[in-house]
Design a protein around this motif. Structure first.
Motif, PDB file in Angstrom:
ATOM      1  N   UNK A 432       0.837  -1.204   0.000  1.00 40.55           N
ATOM      2  CA  UNK A 432       0.000   0.000   0.000  1.00 40.55           C
ATOM      3  C   UNK A 432       0.867   1.247   0.000  1.00 40.55           C
ATOM      4  N   UNK A 435       1.918   1.872  -3.436  1.00 37.26           N
ATOM      5  CA  UNK A 435       0.788   2.385  -4.227  1.00 37.26           C
ATOM      6  C   UNK A 435       0.541   3.860  -3.928  1.00 37.26           C
ATOM      7  N   UNK A 436       0.683   4.219  -2.637  1.00 39.19           N
ATOM      8  CA  UNK A 436       0.479   5.621  -2.273  1.00 39.19           C
ATOM      9  C   UNK A 436       1.567   6.489  -2.897  1.00 39.19           C
ATOM     10  N   UNK A 439       0.968   7.449  -6.368  1.00 36.43           N
ATOM     11  CA  UNK A 439       0.024   8.553  -6.593  1.00 36.43           C
ATOM     12  C   UNK A 439       0.662   9.886  -6.181  1.00 36.43           C
ATOM     13  N   UNK A 440       1.294   9.882  -5.004  1.00 39.54           N
ATOM     14  CA  UNK A 440       1.725  11.152  -4.425  1.00 39.54           C
ATOM     15  C   UNK A 440       3.008  11.721  -5.042  1.00 39.54           C
ATOM     16  N   UNK A 443       2.369  13.755  -8.170  1.00 39.14           N
ATOM     17  CA  UNK A 443       1.670  14.994  -7.820  1.00 39.14           C
ATOM     18  C   UNK A 443       2.584  16.005  -7.154  1.00 39.14           C
TER      19      UNK A 443
ATOM     20  N   UNK B  28     -11.796  10.495  -8.507  1.00 44.03           N
ATOM     21  CA  UNK B  28     -11.220  11.464  -9.445  1.00 44.03           C
ATOM     22  C   UNK B  28      -9.754  11.128  -9.729  1.00 44.03           C
ATOM     23  N   UNK B  57      -5.732   1.620  -6.702  1.00 39.04           N
ATOM     24  CA  UNK B  57      -6.178   2.972  -6.309  1.00 39.04           C
ATOM     25  C   UNK B  57      -7.397   2.867  -5.391  1.00 39.04           C
ATOM     26  N   UNK B  60      -6.963   2.092  -1.606  1.00 41.63           N
ATOM     27  CA  UNK B  60      -6.322   3.075  -0.716  1.00 41.63           C
ATOM     28  C   UNK B  60      -7.353   4.061  -0.192  1.00 41.63           C
ATOM     29  N   UNK B  63      -7.260   9.935  -2.061  1.00 38.51           N
ATOM     30  CA  UNK B  63      -6.308  11.048  -2.183  1.00 38.51           C
ATOM     31  C   UNK B  63      -6.813  11.958  -3.295  1.00 38.51           C
ATOM     32  N   UNK B  64      -7.772  12.850  -2.984  1.00 36.60           N
ATOM     33  CA  UNK B  64      -8.347  13.654  -4.066  1.00 36.60           C
ATOM     34  C   UNK B  64      -7.258  14.491  -4.744  1.00 36.60           C
ATOM     35  N   UNK B  65      -7.185  14.433  -6.069  1.00 37.55           N
ATOM     36  CA  UNK B  65      -6.137  15.202  -6.737  1.00 37.55           C
ATOM     37  C   UNK B  65      -6.450  16.694  -6.715  1.00 37.55           C
TER      38      UNK B  65
END
Lengths: 614, 230
Positions: A432, A435-436, A439-440, A443, B28, B57, B60, B63-65
């Motif tokens: 996890x 995976x986080x 995403x992060x 960004x 999103x 995704x 988890x 985690x709103x973008x």
């Protein structure tokens, strides 16, 4: 001698011959420089001969010290040109477009553009002609074994133009990467001969598959000599397959050798029977390179067979990082040590041991070595322990991003592929966490992420994220290791040792404060001693302690499978057969690939009571 | 649909929960995620790969973008489907798992596997990435890694087989201004199937919102009719 001119000393009275020799030498050096495209960067011989080459006639009255002082090169830009000349002379050719002649300014550029030079042991290995049927080279990871094998391959390929050569290792992914590296390396080394794959050169993993005769060295040997090919199964180990092949060859002696030379990398992964098999089908020499140990918990690293070359200088990792990694891996900072080496074994790992008999203490240090000596690194610790609190995944992600930002601010030229993130915990939280990050990181930093336990490769321009099972053969300028709890399991400790040593410059150890309250002060203290004094300070374990360490290792997870260990505990406890299957299922769910005897024992006792309805 | 309308629709989450007996979960996505989601799909392997990355995704906490450019919608009813929505593009395929709601995330199971977590998804992705598993002439190159995985997860093979043989029901709405070509490639169209020898287009008179798209696929609402080009 670094930072000094290349010096010719005439021990005879034949001045003319001496002058001629130097002229020819410089001419040859100029032509090598031309061949490897150094000329455009360092210039023609006339531009370096005057200030980088010295000559002298030897006399009894020669003052060596004065003479050496007089050959010192002051300007660092000229020192670098001289170093490039030495690299040409020793055959440790660098990519001039990559290392460039200008002085790199930042530490990161120093690392990326470091001029690689062979040391004495390495040069001897590459250039000494084969003298016996097997030559062994051993060293810790990071001592440059694979690079040396590539150089050796090139030497053999050119010197013996008709020869057949096998180049192999156990792991398929590493073999694939070797196979990709060879053409690049040969191009770069200006090898003019074409690579004749599977005619002169076989580069593949050791085993192979039935459908493709060239898919493995063992597979090829089976094909060549009509040996029945054994594929992997729980009942057929590689050792057994090799032994069967050897038996066949004993009964049916070979008429023609399969190979002239055999190069074997990562030899610690192989049984001896494979070396025997290779030897029996190789006309001249097998070169066998491997780590001192497969795991720091290997029992016998005092070698059954003395290596011909023992590489003790680890150029990849900062010596302080290496010391910290060994100490944390072996539990040297902790009251109950997990591993202790004998003096000869410490020496094989490149340590100098100084014992104080009066108080039973011992100092372990490493010989200083020339890595990036021109950089002032005093203000830059090579290992940083970074503690986190609160919900683990969230705070770990925040801390990893903070570490990357710190690296970025200290090294403005850093790119995504300069950093490797290794998640050490065996449970699902690591997945996890990855995976986080996936995403992060894009960004926050605009960097793409490569989850390497899925892709099984490095991807250009991406941030490498992986787990403890996929760190072999990797190296990065910066490494961030992340763990929730430092456990005592051997496989975990070996992983943490392996992971910490993957960095050239700096390793961050991100760990949870809560789960590690006992151990954090000891490792912080140990690290600070290493940073201040450059050595590990430990108390030598008593004979009783050493016996205990050794006895515990004998029954470790590394030598005993999970299944075997569970059944040994069942037998010890006298667990009734009808309960065994359910108990096995229960503990298998509790412990994935990370298990140690004590915890497993407790869990079985606990669950057994419940199952019996006590 | 204008860009502003599209952005408004991205946030109009509540609107999507109006139908009873239908569960919809909305996630999103940002520009980086949209990149891999909207890469061309050419094979079943691509479908399984997107499916695995998507469940990662969804497992988890949200985690709103900061800058959403599209969304994933998971609709669970008699028809269970995943929808991937970006401006002028929607595609969808069957969702083969059972959904379990937790406090702040979802978990999944299948007929054969009680817990499809991130580790399982990673193992599937690693198998799909490995050239040997699916491209080798040697059947053992396919079977051995799966057999190894089954040692620690005995249901893995049954779950993986289920993924390989399940009918994905891929459908895509596209508004392609660049390649439009009369009735051969209408500006608004549906692409049915993805392999070159199977795929065909159905022209549309205008753009399609997510609601229209869902309505086409909804078994409980009236069917749509196909008529020849005029």
């Amino acid at each position: 001698m670094p930072k000094h001119k290349i010096v010719f000393i005439n021990f005879t009275n034949e001045e003319d011959k001496f002058e001629n020799y130097i002229d020819e030498f410089i001419e040859d050096l100029g032509s090598i420089s031309d061949k490897y495209r150094y000329k455009n960067s360092i210039g023609r011989p006339k531009s370096w001969r005057n200030d980088l080459i010295a000559q002298i006639n030897f006399t009894e009255s020669l003052n060596i010290k004065e003479f050496i002082d007089s050959t010192k090169i002051e300007a660092s830009s000229r020192q670098r040109v001289c170093e490039l000349l030495i690299s040409l002379l020793t055959g440790s050719i660098n990519d001039i477009d990559k290392v460039r002649v200008e002085i790199p300014e930042t530490l990161l550029d120093q690392v990326k553009r470091k001029i690689l030079l062979f040391d004495g042991d390495q040069t001897r290995f590459v250039y000494q002609p084969p003298t016996k049927s097997s030559i062994r080279i051993q060293g810790l990871s990071g001592t440059g074994k694979t690079e040396l094998l590539l150089h050796k391959l090139k030497e053999i390929y050119i010197t013996f133009p008709e020869s057949k050569i096998a180049f192999t290792c156990h792991n398929k992914i590493l073999a694939d990467s070797l196979k990709r590296r060879i053409p690049e390396f040969f191009d770069f080394m200006k090898v003019e001969q074409q690579i004749q794959w599977n005619e002169r050169l076989w580069c593949t993993h050791a085993w192979g598959s039935l459908s493709e005769p060239n898919s493995g060295i063992y597979r090829y040997i089976c094909e060549k000599y009509g040996i029945s090919f054994q594929r992997y199964s729980r009942a057929m180990s590689f050792n057994q397959a090799c032994k069967l092949a050897l038996e066949h060859l004993t009964k049916n002696p070979i008429k023609e050798y399969a190979f002239d030379f055999c190069l074997i990398d990562e030899s610690q992964d192989f049984p001896d029977s494979f070396f025997e098999l290779c030897k029996s089908v190789t006309k001249f020499t097998s070169y066998i390179a491997g780590d001192v140990f497969q795991s720091i918990f290997d029992e016998n690293i005092t070698f059954a067979i003395e290596p011909d070359y023992l590489l003790t200088k680890c150029y990849r990792t900062d010596p302080k990082t290496l010391m910290f990694a060994h100490a944390l891996g072996m539990g040297l900072f902790e009251p109950k040590k997990l591993r202790w080496l004998e003096d000869r074994e410490w020496a094989a790992c490149g340590y100098l041991v100084e014992k104080d008999i009066t108080n039973g203490s011992c100092q372990l240090k490493r010989e200083p070595l020339r890595r990036f000596e021109d950089v002032d690194r005093s203000s830059m610790p090579s290992v940083i322990i970074s503690k986190i609190n609160g919900q683990f995944n969230k705070s770990a992600v925040d801390q990893i991003l903070a570490c990357i930002n710190q690296i970025k601010s200290e090294n403005p030229t850093v790119t995504a592929e300069d950093i490797g993130i290794i998640l050490l915990d065996p449970d699902n939280t690591s997945f996890s966490l990855a995976d986080t990050l996936n995403i992060q990181v894009p960004r926050s930093l605009g960097w793409k992420v490569n989850i390497a336990y899925e892709t099984k490769r490095r991807v250009k321009d991406t941030l490498f994220v992986s787990n403890k099972n996929n760190v072999k053969g990797l190296e990065f300028p910066f490494v961030i290791c992340v763990t929730r709890k430092i456990t005592s399991s051997y496989s975990y400790r070996n992983s943490i040792y392996m992971t910490l040593t993957r960095s050239f410059i700096q390793t961050y150890l991100v760990l949870s404060d809560e789960g590690n309250t006992g151990i954090i002060p000891t490792i912080e203290n140990g690290l600070s001693v290493i940073n201040k004094t450059g050595c590990i300070n430990v108390n030598v374990p008593t004979v009783a302690e050493k016996d205990l360490i050794s006895a515990t290792i004998k029954y470790s997870a590394d030598s005993e499978s999970f299944f075997d260990m569970v059944h040994r505990i069942f037998d010890n406890l006298g667990v009734l057969p009808i309960y065994r299957e359910n108990l096995l299922d229960a503990v298998r769910k509790l412990f994935s690939d990370d298990f140690e005897y004590d915890r497993l024992y407790e869990a079985i006792v606990f669950n057994y009571k419940i199952i019996q309805g006590e | 649909m204008s860009t502003t309308d599209f952005m408004r629709q991205l946030y109009s989450i509540t609107k999507l929960f109006k139908v009873s007996n239908v569960k919809r979960y909305i996630f999103p996505v940002d520009a980086y995620q949209a990149q891999w989601m909207f890469e061309a799909i050419r094979s079943k392997i691509d479908i399984i790969s997107i499916l695995m990355q998507t469940i990662k995704i969804m497992m988890l906490p949200p985690f709103p973008p900061p800058k959403p450019v599209g969304k994933i919608v998971l609709q669970v009813s008699k028809m269970s489907r995943l929808f991937f929505i970006m401006e002028n593009k929607i595609f969808s395929f069957n969702f083969p798992f059972v959904v379990i709601e937790n406090d702040d995330c979802l978990t999944f199971r299948s007929i054969h596997h009680a817990k499809i977590d991130s580790a399982v998804a990673s193992q599937v992705l690693a198998l799909l990435e490995s050239t040997d598993s699916l491209k080798s002439r040697e059947v053992f190159d396919f079977a051995e890694p799966i057999s190894d995985l089954c040692e620690s997860d005995e249901d893995f093979w049954c779950m993986f087989r289920e993924l390989l043989i399940y009918e994905d029901g891929y459908i895509r709405y596209d508004c392609d201004d660049v390649r439009k070509n009369g009735h051969l490639h209408p500006l608004h169209h549906l692409d049915i199937f993805y392999t070159t020898s199977n795929t065909f287009k159905l022209g549309l008179n205008g753009n399609v919102s997510l609601d229209n798209f869902l309505d086409v696929l909804d078994l409980n609402t009236n069917c749509y009719y196909v008529t020849p080009a005029t």
